[in-house]
Design an enzyme around this catalytic site. Sequence first.
Site, PDB file in Angstrom:
ATOM      1  N   GLU A 117      82.903  78.942  33.597  1.00 45.91           N
ATOM      2  CA  GLU A 117      83.114  77.502  33.422  1.00 45.91           C
ATOM      3  C   GLU A 117      84.260  77.030  34.321  1.00 45.91           C
ATOM      4  OE1 GLU A 117      82.907  75.676  29.454  1.00 45.91           O
ATOM      5  OE2 GLU A 117      84.717  74.588  30.016  1.00 45.91           O
ATOM      6  N   ASP A 122      81.727  79.241  21.508  1.00 46.51           N
ATOM      7  CA  ASP A 122      82.036  79.908  22.781  1.00 46.51           C
ATOM      8  C   ASP A 122      80.904  80.830  23.212  1.00 46.51           C
ATOM      9  OD1 ASP A 122      85.239  79.292  22.653  1.00 46.51           O
ATOM     10  OD2 ASP A 122      84.383  79.827  20.717  1.00 46.51           O
ATOM     11  N   ASP A 144      82.599  81.861  29.223  1.00 44.67           N
ATOM     12  CA  ASP A 144      83.316  80.654  28.778  1.00 44.67           C
ATOM     13  C   ASP A 144      84.750  81.103  28.518  1.00 44.67           C
ATOM     14  OD1 ASP A 144      83.908  78.105  27.849  1.00 44.67           O
ATOM     15  OD2 ASP A 144      83.357  78.605  25.793  1.00 44.67           O
TER      16      ASP A 144
END
Lengths: 174, 174
Positions: B68, B141, B7
Amino acid sequence: MRVLGIDPGLTRCGMGVVEGDVGRPLSLVDVNVIRTSSDVPVPQRLVTIERGIDAWLDEHQPDAVAVERIFARSDVSTIMGTAQAAGVAMVCAARRGLPIALHTPSEVKAAVSGNGRADKAQVGMMVTRILRLDAVPKPADAADALALAITHIWRGGAQARIDAAVAAAGGRRS
Amino acid sequence: MRVLGIDPGLTRCGMGVVEGDVGRPLSLVDVNVIRTSSDVPVPQRLVTIERGIDAWLDEHQPDAVAVERIFARSDVSTIMGTAQAAGVAMVCAARRGLPIALHTPSEVKAAVSGNGRADKAQVGMMVTRILRLDAVPKPADAADALALAITHIWRGGAQARIDAAVAAAGGRRS
């Protein structure tokens, strides 16, 4: 000083090396554009850009690297790739401990042409004059990379003189 | 298979390693967040992220990396740093020849919770259940990175079964 200017982009990443100092003629050392195809996945394109920049840092051993500062308000369709290419360029330079400066497109246009809203053709023409070239560097990414390097030398020089003047006056920069 | 989910972010970059296959319980291998201070120049922050990811690739030897997918319409104030961190993550994986997949936040939310508009708390809770953890991974996260890895295993598995079925039927994927 020798500066590598990088105009980041996924499809075309301009690299221009300029040597010189403020108040003296600047000279072109080398200029190139790394191209990657949109048929290739982004991660591989970024690796190609990384290798191209690393090869140039090895070959030209610049004293500093100037990268175009990207804004989120720029063209949305290409902004992510441009930001990623800029990130890779910064990492390549930072890994070697090189000073890195980011200059905005307006700063570059103002530095080389005196006009922060100059168009591509004007920037290309001024780069050609400043470096006393026979022709305008093509594509525009090549000229932009050279303009970044020129801007860095001129702006860095101005800052260094300010620092020296302040130090000589016994002052301290806040 | 073992998947590293990333992430990306400049301030906090989540990394989560999950092992397993479709239709079998998944297990947490490791989870961590690389933190860099906004007091440090961006190029150095990107190098810290690069080193953190490289160290994890060395340690955990994943079969694939899931990052992501960032959109330009995301939060403008942090989008450039996020894009640059994502670029660095992709380069780290691509240099090693690892398969890289990008999953959108909606795809991740839909995969782990069945709802593409699930909130952070729901994603954290589902990650905790899927990996049979004692507590929700913190910060968000970390949970998001694990959710990415889970999504990759489940989506990849589905795709692999479609490919196998098509191949068995004598067809060819366009």
